[in-house]
Design a protein around this motif. Structure first.
Motif, PDB file in Angstrom:
ATOM      1  N   LYS A  45      14.168  -5.580  16.558  1.00 16.33           N
ATOM      2  CA  LYS A  45      14.788  -4.263  16.738  1.00 16.33           C
ATOM      3  C   LYS A  45      15.682  -4.255  17.970  1.00 16.33           C
ATOM      4  N   LYS A  46      15.204  -4.871  19.022  1.00 17.42           N
ATOM      5  CA  LYS A  46      15.947  -4.874  20.274  1.00 17.42           C
ATOM      6  C   LYS A  46      17.115  -5.868  20.259  1.00 17.42           C
ATOM      7  N   ALA A  47      17.045  -6.851  19.369  1.00 20.07           N
ATOM      8  CA  ALA A  47      18.017  -7.948  19.399  1.00 20.07           C
ATOM      9  C   ALA A  47      19.449  -7.464  19.240  1.00 20.07           C
ATOM     10  N   ASN A  48      19.685  -6.527  18.332  1.00 23.38           N
ATOM     11  CA  ASN A  48      21.053  -6.056  18.111  1.00 23.38           C
ATOM     12  C   ASN A  48      21.637  -5.440  19.370  1.00 23.38           C
ATOM     13  N   SER A  49      20.941  -4.481  19.951  1.00 26.30           N
ATOM     14  CA  SER A  49      21.465  -3.833  21.148  1.00 26.30           C
ATOM     15  C   SER A  49      21.401  -4.779  22.349  1.00 26.30           C
ATOM     16  N   LEU A  50      20.399  -5.639  22.370  1.00 25.61           N
ATOM     17  CA  LEU A  50      20.244  -6.563  23.480  1.00 25.61           C
ATOM     18  C   LEU A  50      21.390  -7.574  23.509  1.00 25.61           C
ATOM     19  N   ALA A  51      21.812  -8.061  22.362  1.00 23.61           N
ATOM     20  CA  ALA A  51      22.932  -9.015  22.316  1.00 23.61           C
ATOM     21  C   ALA A  51      24.175  -8.373  22.898  1.00 23.61           C
ATOM     22  N   SER A  52      24.418  -7.131  22.537  1.00 24.50           N
ATOM     23  CA  SER A  52      25.572  -6.413  23.057  1.00 24.50           C
ATOM     24  C   SER A  52      25.472  -6.231  24.567  1.00 24.50           C
ATOM     25  N   GLU A  53      24.295  -5.877  25.041  1.00 29.21           N
ATOM     26  CA  GLU A  53      24.073  -5.707  26.484  1.00 29.21           C
ATOM     27  C   GLU A  53      24.291  -7.013  27.237  1.00 29.21           C
ATOM     28  N   VAL A  54      23.794  -8.113  26.673  1.00 22.19           N
ATOM     29  CA  VAL A  54      23.941  -9.411  27.333  1.00 22.19           C
ATOM     30  C   VAL A  54      25.420  -9.795  27.419  1.00 22.19           C
ATOM     31  N   VAL A  55      26.146  -9.601  26.325  1.00 20.89           N
ATOM     32  CA  VAL A  55      27.576  -9.929  26.320  1.00 20.89           C
ATOM     33  C   VAL A  55      28.316  -9.071  27.332  1.00 20.89           C
ATOM     34  N   ASP A  56      28.002  -7.788  27.392  1.00 22.37           N
ATOM     35  CA  ASP A  56      28.653  -6.900  28.357  1.00 22.37           C
ATOM     36  C   ASP A  56      28.292  -7.274  29.796  1.00 22.37           C
ATOM     37  N   THR A  57      27.090  -7.757  29.995  1.00 29.75           N
ATOM     38  CA  THR A  57      26.634  -8.126  31.334  1.00 29.75           C
ATOM     39  C   THR A  57      27.291  -9.417  31.823  1.00 29.75           C
ATOM     40  N   ILE A  58      27.427 -10.384  30.923  1.00 31.11           N
ATOM     41  CA  ILE A  58      28.029 -11.668  31.300  1.00 31.11           C
ATOM     42  C   ILE A  58      29.555 -11.591  31.231  1.00 31.11           C
ATOM     43  N   LYS A  59      30.068 -10.726  30.400  1.00 32.41           N
ATOM     44  CA  LYS A  59      31.500 -10.517  30.136  1.00 32.41           C
ATOM     45  C   LYS A  59      31.974 -11.517  29.080  1.00 32.41           C
ATOM     46  N   LYS A  60      32.562 -10.994  28.013  1.00 33.67           N
ATOM     47  CA  LYS A  60      33.009 -11.815  26.876  1.00 33.67           C
ATOM     48  C   LYS A  60      33.927 -12.952  27.301  1.00 33.67           C
ATOM     49  N   GLU A  61      34.901 -12.615  28.123  1.00 31.13           N
ATOM     50  CA  GLU A  61      35.880 -13.623  28.534  1.00 31.13           C
ATOM     51  C   GLU A  61      35.280 -14.695  29.442  1.00 31.13           C
ATOM     52  N   ILE A  83      29.062 -12.137  36.511  1.00 33.02           N
ATOM     53  CA  ILE A  83      27.853 -11.604  35.880  1.00 33.02           C
ATOM     54  C   ILE A  83      27.318 -10.441  36.713  1.00 33.02           C
ATOM     55  N   ASP A  84      27.043  -9.355  36.043  1.00 31.74           N
ATOM     56  CA  ASP A  84      26.458  -8.175  36.685  1.00 31.74           C
ATOM     57  C   ASP A  84      24.949  -8.409  36.809  1.00 31.74           C
ATOM     58  N   LYS A  85      24.533  -8.961  37.958  1.00 32.57           N
ATOM     59  CA  LYS A  85      23.137  -9.367  38.141  1.00 32.57           C
ATOM     60  C   LYS A  85      22.176  -8.178  38.160  1.00 32.57           C
ATOM     61  N   GLU A  86      22.606  -7.044  38.682  1.00 31.34           N
ATOM     62  CA  GLU A  86      21.755  -5.850  38.681  1.00 31.34           C
ATOM     63  C   GLU A  86      21.497  -5.385  37.255  1.00 31.34           C
ATOM     64  N   ARG A  87      22.528  -5.375  36.462  1.00 32.56           N
ATOM     65  CA  ARG A  87      22.386  -4.969  35.062  1.00 32.56           C
ATOM     66  C   ARG A  87      21.511  -5.963  34.305  1.00 32.56           C
ATOM     67  N   LEU A  88      21.666  -7.241  34.621  1.00 31.49           N
ATOM     68  CA  LEU A  88      20.860  -8.284  33.995  1.00 31.49           C
ATOM     69  C   LEU A  88      19.376  -8.060  34.274  1.00 31.49           C
ATOM     70  N   GLU A  89      19.054  -7.710  35.505  1.00 30.91           N
ATOM     71  CA  GLU A  89      17.659  -7.431  35.874  1.00 30.91           C
ATOM     72  C   GLU A  89      17.090  -6.253  35.078  1.00 30.91           C
ATOM     73  N   LYS A  90      17.911  -5.249  34.836  1.00 28.92           N
ATOM     74  CA  LYS A  90      17.462  -4.046  34.130  1.00 28.92           C
ATOM     75  C   LYS A  90      17.214  -4.288  32.644  1.00 28.92           C
ATOM     76  N   LEU A  91      17.735  -5.383  32.109  1.00 34.27           N
ATOM     77  CA  LEU A  91      17.546  -5.684  30.686  1.00 34.27           C
ATOM     78  C   LEU A  91      16.126  -6.129  30.366  1.00 34.27           C
ATOM     79  N   ASN A  92      15.348  -6.429  31.395  1.00 34.40           N
ATOM     80  CA  ASN A  92      13.942  -6.795  31.221  1.00 34.40           C
ATOM     81  C   ASN A  92      13.788  -8.008  30.298  1.00 34.40           C
ATOM     82  N   LEU A  93      14.541  -9.042  30.584  1.00 33.67           N
ATOM     83  CA  LEU A  93      14.499 -10.293  29.828  1.00 33.67           C
ATOM     84  C   LEU A  93      13.787 -11.370  30.623  1.00 33.67           C
TER      85      LEU A  93
END
Length: 124
Positions: A45-61, A83-93
């Motif tokens: 369930k989380k994978a769809n939104s999580l993939a988008s969050e990860v891509v946005d956090t690392i940046k597509k380019e 990479i947005d390290k603060e956002r990465l931490e909030k993803l709880n991965l």
């Protein structure tokens, strides 16, 4: 008490103990299987939104390559500073961030997660 009654009681006691032990083993395996199944459903369930969050956090380019091995997804990137390290931490991965890649522990849906990330990069 006669020997026959004593032997019968012992045999019945052993059978009852074995049945109880068998019940406990089956119960434990069933409850573990349910927990694993529930965890996989949550990850899916989380994978769809999580993939988008990860891509946005690392940046597509910034993403150079995406791969998976077993339960882990590796994302090779160009610049760690983007990479947005603060956002990465909030993803709880569960992850390991290195100089040129991040390894994310996903579980049995790692290949699906990798494919979702590649789709997001390709379609954007």
């Amino acid at each position: 008490m006669s020997k026959l009654v004593l032997i019968t009681l012992i045999v019945v006691g052993i059978i009852v103990a074995l049945l109880i032990a068998l019940f406990v083993v089956v119960y434990i395996k069933t409850s573990r299987a349910k927990k694993i199944s529930n965890n996989e459903k949550e990850v899916e369930k989380k994978a769809n939104s999580l993939a988008s969050e990860v891509v946005d956090t690392i940046k597509k380019e910034n993403i150079k390559e995406v791969s998976f091995q077993g339960s882990r997804v590796s994302i090779v990137f160009l610049n760690k500073e983007q990479i947005d390290k603060e956002r990465l931490e909030k993803l709880n991965l569960q992850y390991m961030l290195m100089n040129d890649k991040i390894i994310i522990m996903i579980g049995s849906k790692a290949e699906d997660f990798k494919n979702q990330i590649e789709e997001l990069i390709k379609n954007s």
